[in-house]
Structures are given as structure tokens and as C-alpha cells.
Design an enzyme around this catalytic site. Sequence first.
Site, mmCIF file in Angstrom:
data_model
loop_
_atom_site.group_PDB
_atom_site.id
_atom_site.type_symbol
_atom_site.label_atom_id
_atom_site.label_comp_id
_atom_site.label_asym_id
_atom_site.label_seq_id
_atom_site.Cartn_x
_atom_site.Cartn_y
_atom_site.Cartn_z
ATOM 1 N N LYS A 54 110.656 122.245 133.686
ATOM 2 C CA LYS A 54 109.705 122.001 132.601
ATOM 3 C C LYS A 54 108.352 121.600 133.184
ATOM 4 O O LYS A 54 107.306 122.076 132.738
ATOM 5 C CB LYS A 54 110.224 120.891 131.673
ATOM 6 C CG LYS A 54 111.311 121.390 130.723
ATOM 7 C CD LYS A 54 112.033 120.264 130.016
ATOM 8 C CE LYS A 54 113.234 120.815 129.254
ATOM 9 N NZ LYS A 54 114.165 119.816 128.765
ATOM 10 N N GLN A 98 114.726 113.771 127.730
ATOM 11 C CA GLN A 98 115.815 114.665 128.156
ATOM 12 C C GLN A 98 117.176 114.083 127.764
ATOM 13 O O GLN A 98 117.463 112.917 128.008
ATOM 14 C CB GLN A 98 115.732 114.868 129.686
ATOM 15 C CG GLN A 98 116.705 115.871 130.259
ATOM 16 C CD GLN A 98 116.453 117.305 129.817
ATOM 17 O OE1 GLN A 98 115.325 117.702 129.552
ATOM 18 N NE2 GLN A 98 117.506 118.083 129.721
ATOM 19 N N ASP A 121 110.668 118.676 120.654
ATOM 20 C CA ASP A 121 112.063 119.141 120.565
ATOM 21 C C ASP A 121 112.455 119.441 119.112
ATOM 22 O O ASP A 121 113.463 120.098 118.870
ATOM 23 C CB ASP A 121 113.012 118.036 121.060
ATOM 24 C CG ASP A 121 113.467 118.260 122.494
ATOM 25 O OD1 ASP A 121 113.590 119.421 122.903
ATOM 26 O OD2 ASP A 121 113.719 117.253 123.187
#
Length: 296
Positions: A54, A98, A121
Site C-alpha cells: 500500500k 490494517q 476502507d
Amino acid sequence: MTATVIDGKAFAAKVRGLVQAQVASLIEVQGITPGLAVVLVGEDPASQVYVRNKHASTIEVGMASFEHRLAADTSEADLLALIHRLNADAKVHGILVQLPLPGHLNSELIINTIDPAKDVDGFHISNVGLLGTGQKSMVPCTPLGCLMMLRDHHGSLSGLSAVVVGRSNIVGKPMAQLLLGDSCTVTIAHSRTKDLAAVCRGADILVAAVGRPEMITGDFVKPGATVIDVGINRIERDGKAKLVGDVHYASAAAVAGAITPVPGGVGPMTIACLLANTLTACCRANGLPEPVGLTA
Ligand code: GUN
């Protein structure tokens, strides 16, 4: 029939190119650099790989990347304090924590502490509700990537019958909402669905997100259907480690009209859509028009 292979790697490169061009123009015209903060707690090896990828992709498209690596025994209070700081930081337009988090941390509380406008997200309960009611929201990256590939392949999805196998909050449920938003007739099936194969055979669009290696075989596929394989399963075959999807590729590809491979299908689209969401969040935060071709 031999299915057309939907090349997710190439499509993701195209999406990243779109993001990169729009980031360059934001920087040049507005003097604004979109920024993504990624928080990793602990040392889960798979998560470390994701976070590294990422970071590299964020830098590659010209955005600012802020990495926060915390010890596995970080307290909930310290993690919440970090999220509050990132929420208040004008240089940070997107925040990703995460998952999975270590067991002593309340994932729901932590995700719901992220400013919904920075929740790239799309996991915050506000974004879940906005998506469920057809309002503008941040959309989870993997289903957004699947939707982009489906729109690219089909043009309009209106009136098509879609079956999503899997009911997770991260993929199955938002995928179903997005397909409904594009006027598909949507069924959510799962491991307990009676005669799953027959249900799947009704699908013009079949999305497999069950997390079971090669469970969806050719006899689940309607001739000519589009098959999107979200699964990423590490298995051992003939003594070798192998990555397979939730779809049995060879038998499904013999029946389908189009299919995504694993690897090289949905996987690369997830990070591309994370970058797209960060750009979207940055544009919204600054009262600028939505980025072109990168939203649901
Ligand atoms: N862990 C595995 N996939 C994801 C994802 O899409 N988002 C976050 N935050 N964690 C993950």
C-alpha cells in the site's frame, strides 16, 4: 465456450494511471497533495506485506503516505488517541487500520472512531448505512474494484441477475448493495444456501467470496456468465504452495463468458481502489468535484 479472461492486473494499472493523473492536477492546480495514513498494529506477516504494498503504491501515484507501525501490545487508548490525531490532521485525507487487529483491541470501536469522511476502507458504520440506503459514501475497496471491472466488461449491468456467494461485511454485503445500485436483480447466497449450484446457475454475474478454495466449479456456472473470483486461498498441491481462488478456474472457464483469474484478477484492484478512495476523500474534503471514473 472458452471464457474471456478479465485482466485485473492491467485494469488496476489503468485505474492507478487515472488516479495518478488526477493527483498531479490536484497538486498543480490546487496545491493539495492527497495523503493516506496506514496503521499497522503488531507483526502479522501477511499484514506487513499488504502495508508495504500500500505504501509503495501510494507513493507511486504521487500521494503522501503516512505509516504508523505500532507494537502488538499497544493499548486501545493509545490507538484511539492516534486515530483522533489522524482525524484532526488536514494532511491526512484517508485512514486505514490494517485488519485483523490483535485480540485485545475492539476492532469495531476502532473502525468507528475513524472520521467517516476519511474511512477509505468504507467499514465505518455510517458508510455502511449510507451505502445501504443508496447515498454517497466511502465504498469498500474490493467490491468497488469488482464493480469497476463488471461495468468495464458489460457497460450497463441493468436487469442482469447477480448472485454473490458470501455474506461478509467486507465483500459480500457491500458487493450486493453495489450491484443493486446498478439495477441488478441480486441474490446473496452462502455456505448454508440450499442447492447452491442451482442458485448460482441462475446468475448472469456470479461473484465468489466464500473463502473456500475452488468451491465454485463449472457446474455452478450458467453458460456465458461473468465470474468474479474474490477468493485468495493459499493451498499446497503436489508438495508446492499455490494461490487459488474460490472458483475452480479450469472447469468454470470452460462454461463462463468471462472470468477473473487468481492471481491477477480482483486482487490488484483492491489497492487501486484504496488509492481511488483516498483521492475521492481528498476531493470531497476540499469541496472539489468527484474524481472521474473512480467512484461507485
Ligand atoms: N486486511 C485484509 N484486507 C483488508 C482491507 O481491505 N482493509 C483493512 N483495513 N484490512 C484488511
